[in-house]
Design an enzyme around this catalytic site. Structure first.
Site, PDB file in Angstrom:
ATOM      1  N   TYR A 123       5.037   5.210  -9.983  1.00 53.18           N
ATOM      2  CA  TYR A 123       5.793   6.231  -9.241  1.00 53.18           C
ATOM      3  C   TYR A 123       6.731   5.592  -8.205  1.00 53.18           C
ATOM      4  O   TYR A 123       7.959   5.749  -8.273  1.00 53.18           O
ATOM      5  CB  TYR A 123       4.787   7.176  -8.600  1.00 53.18           C
ATOM      6  N   LEU A 138       1.618  -1.350 -17.925  1.00 52.83           N
ATOM      7  CA  LEU A 138       1.575   0.069 -18.321  1.00 52.83           C
ATOM      8  C   LEU A 138       0.149   0.626 -18.357  1.00 52.83           C
ATOM      9  O   LEU A 138      -0.097   1.630 -19.009  1.00 52.83           O
ATOM     10  CB  LEU A 138       2.275   0.300 -19.670  1.00 52.83           C
ATOM     11  N   GLY A 197       1.352   2.602 -15.233  1.00 59.24           N
ATOM     12  CA  GLY A 197       2.793   2.874 -15.257  1.00 59.24           C
ATOM     13  C   GLY A 197       3.206   3.521 -16.568  1.00 59.24           C
ATOM     14  O   GLY A 197       2.417   3.601 -17.520  1.00 59.24           O
ATOM     15  N   ALA A 245      -1.340  -1.413  -7.763  1.00 58.46           N
ATOM     16  CA  ALA A 245      -2.662  -1.249  -7.140  1.00 58.46           C
ATOM     17  C   ALA A 245      -3.298   0.030  -7.654  1.00 58.46           C
ATOM     18  O   ALA A 245      -2.604   0.916  -8.148  1.00 58.46           O
ATOM     19  CB  ALA A 245      -2.537  -1.171  -5.616  1.00 58.46           C
ATOM     20  N   TYR A 260     -10.733   1.868  -0.703  1.00 57.14           N
ATOM     21  CA  TYR A 260      -9.291   1.725  -0.953  1.00 57.14           C
ATOM     22  C   TYR A 260      -8.604   1.113   0.267  1.00 57.14           C
ATOM     23  O   TYR A 260      -7.872   0.116   0.173  1.00 57.14           O
ATOM     24  CB  TYR A 260      -8.679   3.088  -1.293  1.00 57.14           C
ATOM     25  N   LEU A 278      -1.908  16.091  -3.518  1.00 55.87           N
ATOM     26  CA  LEU A 278      -1.838  17.507  -3.160  1.00 55.87           C
ATOM     27  C   LEU A 278      -0.569  18.198  -3.675  1.00 55.87           C
ATOM     28  O   LEU A 278      -0.664  19.260  -4.306  1.00 55.87           O
ATOM     29  CB  LEU A 278      -1.937  17.635  -1.627  1.00 55.87           C
ATOM     30  N   ARG A 331     -13.564  16.161   0.441  1.00 56.07           N
ATOM     31  CA  ARG A 331     -13.509  15.057  -0.524  1.00 56.07           C
ATOM     32  C   ARG A 331     -13.955  13.781   0.198  1.00 56.07           C
ATOM     33  O   ARG A 331     -13.442  13.487   1.288  1.00 56.07           O
ATOM     34  CB  ARG A 331     -12.058  14.927  -1.009  1.00 56.07           C
ATOM     35  N   ASP A 387     -11.903  11.170   3.061  1.00 55.24           N
ATOM     36  CA  ASP A 387     -10.682  11.746   3.657  1.00 55.24           C
ATOM     37  C   ASP A 387     -10.762  11.748   5.185  1.00 55.24           C
ATOM     38  O   ASP A 387     -11.661  12.370   5.754  1.00 55.24           O
ATOM     39  CB  ASP A 387     -10.499  13.205   3.210  1.00 55.24           C
TER      40      ASP A 387
END
Ligand code: UFG
Length: 333
Positions: free
Chosen positions: A11, A33, A36, A82, A148, A197, A287, A290
């Site tokens: 993205y 890919l 991606g 990542a 993360y 979101l 979640r 968060d």
């Protein structure tokens, strides 16, 4: 310049490819890919395919990275590749450390061995954890609350150590919530599964289904999480500014956000305004991983590098995402 981009079919990476080509650079796109998309890659390089090379490899492939850096006389690297999902990182942390940290270390070693001393690193607001004060400056304590964020922080530490030992120059860019799509509708967000979101709310709008609200008991204005959304084209413009400012042997970190916080409910309201009808909302538990509120203070990059977001308004960000969502659905992308 000759710029190597890892994750150039993703993205953000595909928007960066397009931006760098428009600025006249040559790009070397490294993407296997796994996440991606060939459609994003091809659309991103379509204006100047003669200046865009694609290498089908992962960053953990040292030989391929070294060869790419040397053969294409790379001047600078932008490292986007990542795993990026907070919830998934909580459930499967070792996979996140192996990919995000392990892959980055291989890339770093290849850069040092090839004599490439300019690297722009995609970091995240998740390195700040759950800050007690917003807006967040770069000097806020780094205290990530999920794997993360910890994986990105570990790479930040490795970059600094490589600077001291080997003279690497780097820019760490700590993204807040990246959203939107190219303003001409050519490329946009294509995650599978989509967890973010705005695309989820817009997909629900298109399908007439509901969007989940993960937690409504946070200590925020309406009980839902607060986030700072930055347009993907503004974000990649910042990468170019940061790349040009890198001096080998020097390192800097910059926050990239629009400096305004919106609650999950407000974001869904904006999605309703963009698509012109109501979106059903489904309250769900929090979640894991968060933080309640993340809002950037981006004054450092504004003042040091002259970064000026062109589309800071949430309404514009969501409008571009909606145009893309309709195209994505009509073309089954
Ligand atoms: N959310 C919902 N419903 C959904 C999806 C998300 O309520 O269907 C909520 C989340 O719980 C969170 C907020 O919307 O409170 C934003 O969630 P996103 O998944 O869109 O984005 P995150 O804030 O989790 O993460 C993003 C990037 C990370 C980055 C982080 C930094 O994906 O890589 O921003 O703020 F680290």
């Amino acid at each position: 310049m000759n710029v190597l981009l890892t994750g150039g079919a993703g993205y953000i990476g595909s928007h960066a490819v397009r931006h760098l080509l428009a600025e006249g650079h040559r790009v070397v796109i490294v993407d296997d890919l796994r996440h991606g998309h060939l459609s994003s890659l091809n659309a991103a390089r379509s204006a100047s395919p003669e200046r865009a090379v694609w290498i089908n490899a992962g960053v953990e492939d040292y030989a391929a990275m070294l060869a790419a850096l040397v053969d294409y006389e790379v001047d600078a690297v932008m490292h986007f590749a990542a795993f990026i999902e907070v919830g998934e990182s909580v459930a499967d942390p070792l996979r996140y450390y192996a990919n995000n940290v392990g892959g980055s270390l291989v890339l770093l070693k290849a850069c040092i061995d090839a004599g490439v001393y300019r690297l722009v690193f995609s970091s995240t607001a998740a390195v700040y954890g759950a800050p007690t004060e917003v807006p967040i400056t770069e000097d806020a304590p780094l205290s990530p609350i999920n794997p993360y964020g910890r994986s990105k922080w570990m790479v930040e530490l490795a970059l600094e150590d490589a600077r001291r030992a080997h003279g690497l120059g780097y820019a760490i860019l700590r993204y807040f919530n990246v959203a939107g799509a190219s303003s001409d509708g050519v490329i946009g967000e294509l995650h599978d599964p989509e967890t973010h979101l705005i695309p989820r709310a817009l997909a629900a709008a298109a399908a007439g289904s509901s969007v989940s609200i993960f937690g409504d008991d946070y200590p925020t204005q309406d009980g839902t999480c607060v986030r700072d959304f930055v347009h993907v084209e503004d974000l990649v413009a910042a990468h170019s500014l940061a790349m040009h400012a890198i001096v080998p042997g020097m390192g800097n970190a910059y926050n990239l956000g629009s400096e305004r916080g919106f609650s999950v409910r407000e974001v869904i309201d904006a999605c309703e305004a963009a698509c012109g009808h109501a979106i059903l909302r489904n309250p769900e538990p929090r979640r894991p991983g968060d933080p309640p509120a993340l809002v950037a203070d981006s004054s450092r990059i504004r003042e040091a590098l002259g970064w000026m977001p062109r589309n800071p308004d949430l309404a514009t960000i969501v409008a571009h995402a909606w145009t893309w969502e309709k195209k994505r659905q009509s073309q089954s992308l």
